[in-house]
Enzyme design. Structure first.
Site, PDB file in Angstrom:
ATOM      1  N   GLU A 117       0.831  -1.216   0.000  1.00  0.00           N
ATOM      2  CA  GLU A 117       0.000   0.000   0.000  1.00  0.00           C
ATOM      3  C   GLU A 117       0.869   1.271   0.000  1.00  0.00           C
ATOM      4  OE1 GLU A 117      -2.927   0.393  -0.715  1.00  0.00           O
ATOM      5  OE2 GLU A 117      -4.242   1.318   0.776  1.00  0.00           O
ATOM      6  N   THR A 150      -6.734  11.907  -4.831  1.00  0.00           N
ATOM      7  CA  THR A 150      -6.716  11.549  -3.407  1.00  0.00           C
ATOM      8  C   THR A 150      -5.873  12.534  -2.606  1.00  0.00           C
ATOM      9  OG1 THR A 150      -6.845   9.255  -4.100  1.00  0.00           O
ATOM     10  CG2 THR A 150      -6.365   9.641  -1.802  1.00  0.00           C
TER      11      THR A 150
END
Lengths: 309, 309
Positions: free
Chosen positions: A130, A183
């Site tokens: 991630e 984001t």
């Protein structure tokens, strides 16, 4: 076992009031990873589909391979692994796309090598994957994708992740409008300081939501799905947000909010029939604003990743 | 029934991370109220004990009588009631002294008149009593005193109070040092704005604490009993706070914090024997700083107020 094919679920992070501390997994969509032993030591990515060519096949730059590499280093195994990644969900949608890939990879390599680690021990490797995709090792998508169900990330220091029970009639609608939200913008527009009174209201709702989930109290879940901190800011980045949210609530959803940092929205409903109605209403609401959308309706995924064959 | 004697329990508000949204009741201490019908209509207070003469016998200025008056107005009853109030806990100690009195009064009048209202409907009248004592109609002591057990005050607008399950081996230590803290000071020194990162850590802990309580996960309760917002400020008003808290943790407490706005501290422990050890350690710690203290050790009170005879 010479090869393995694994599915890992998409996830909804934040879940209204639970910003940065709560997430859940869904049955659909999700990503698939196929791993095969190969003779020559080292990791290679032989195939990626569903990414429109946007993901790197360089093992040092790809979420899945980095997660697997981290796992292999920790377990001290140095054979050869070939990776196929089949993306089956949109990018940058707020559904934890990179997290699902990382979890699928780590879960698959662990199965292939005979369950060297237990589930909690897989989390740090998935978080490393991630980190490549997001710039930081957030757990709010990775943890629910790995554990299934609703997961609290109580603390990062030390890492403390808790799976809580899932009410059995709970269904999720996820709707992904065909718009792009960066984001980074979504994080940067948040204030660094917040009013104490708002924070108290938020953690009152967090308390109610966790009590509602653990007790299967759908009314309490519904009343607690309120976000006075993040939604008022981030929803500004999503066209027609209020219209779509209201359409979900009017159609009988328990609650509705932004999935992760958006632009997808999610709604929770009691019973599948209600979820179907809610999904159709949300889709119609976006369409009335000339925005196309993809919609996913599923029960909460309680199992996390699964071996497909 | 011509008269009734009722006990209502002391309470611990806030419970570390749950500032303004969480509280619990204990079996000891608590206040007692005796009500008797009298011939002449209206309310009178005939006796107050244990208050060192600090409470008013004027029915328009006393917490108990105001709570009862509110109840009588709402239920449209206009007979005569005589009140005795027996204070059995210290004032201004952070144990919800006025809340216990108000709850005892409202519970008693409701029983005496044949349960005209159910428990949730008693809460607003008890909150009116609390308003006289505190200047605002807070529920974080009144609600747990009335409901028993652990209670979430999710919201005031609309009022939403939720009783959650109590882990069966949970014991509370409350220690009241013989010092005075002005509650107004305790509220005024809190910041109006807080850092988002601190708020996230706090509601992560709230999520963990509620999950721990509802699942009887003592380890999770312990890990979640952390307050990064209020304790760092308010503990400065309590001499020897860190020493006493550390003595509790070293003696095996799951967690320790300020009870309400202080100066009392509370600790939660698994099993009575541990609670006894913890209580002794906290008492010793205050004594080593030349501070006398009263100590109360009890199981969590799950019943709320009780008719005594």
């Amino acid at each position: 076992m010479e090869s393995i094919r694994v599915f890992a679920p998409a996830t909804v992070a934040n879940v209204t009031c639970g910003f940065d501390v709560l997430g859940f997994a869904v049955n659909s969509p999700g990503d698939e990873v196929i791993l095969r032993f190969k003779e020559k030591p080292g990791i290679q990515i032989s195939q990626i589909t569903g990414d429109d060519g946007r993901l790197s096949k360089d093992p040092n730059l790809n979420t899945v391979s980095i997660a697997i590499q981290d796992y292999l280093q920790r377990t001290d195994w140095s054979g050869g692994i070939d990776i196929e990644l089949h993306k089956k969900m949109p990018f940058g949608s707020g559904l934890g796309s990179s997290a699902a890939s990382a979890v699928a990879g780590v879960f698959a390599i662990n199965k292939l090598l005979g369950d060297k680690l237990d589930t909690p021990a897989l989390l740090p490797s998935a978080m490393e994957g991630e980190r490549v995709a997001c710039g930081s090792a957030h757990a709010d998508n990775v943890a629910p994708s790995l554990y299934g169900g609703f997961v609290i990330i109580r603390s990062y220091d030390p890492l403390d992740v808790i799976k809580i029970p899932t009410p059995k009639d709970l269904y999720a609608v996820i709707i992904h409008p065909q718009i792009e939200v960066n984001t980074k913008d979504a994080r940067n527009i948040l204030k660094k300081k917040i009013a104490m009174q708002d924070a108290i209201r938020q953690w009152g709702n967090v308390a109610g939501l966790i009590a509602g989930l653990t007790q299967s109290d759908y009314g309490l879940i519904s009343r607690s799905m309120e976000d006075v901190i993040v939604e008022p800011v981030r929803s500004l980045l999503i066209p027609a947000y209020d219209v779509v949210k209201n359409s979900a609530l009017n159609a009988g959803a328990l609650g509705c909010g932004i999935s992760g940092s958006g632009p997808s929205l999610f709604a929770l409903s009691q019973e599948e029939g209600v979820a179907t109605t809610v999904g159709a209403a949300m889709c119609d609401a976006f369409r009335s604003e000339k925005i196309d959308s993809e919609i996913y309706i599923s029960k909460i995924n309680e199992k996390g990743p699964q071996v497909l064959d």
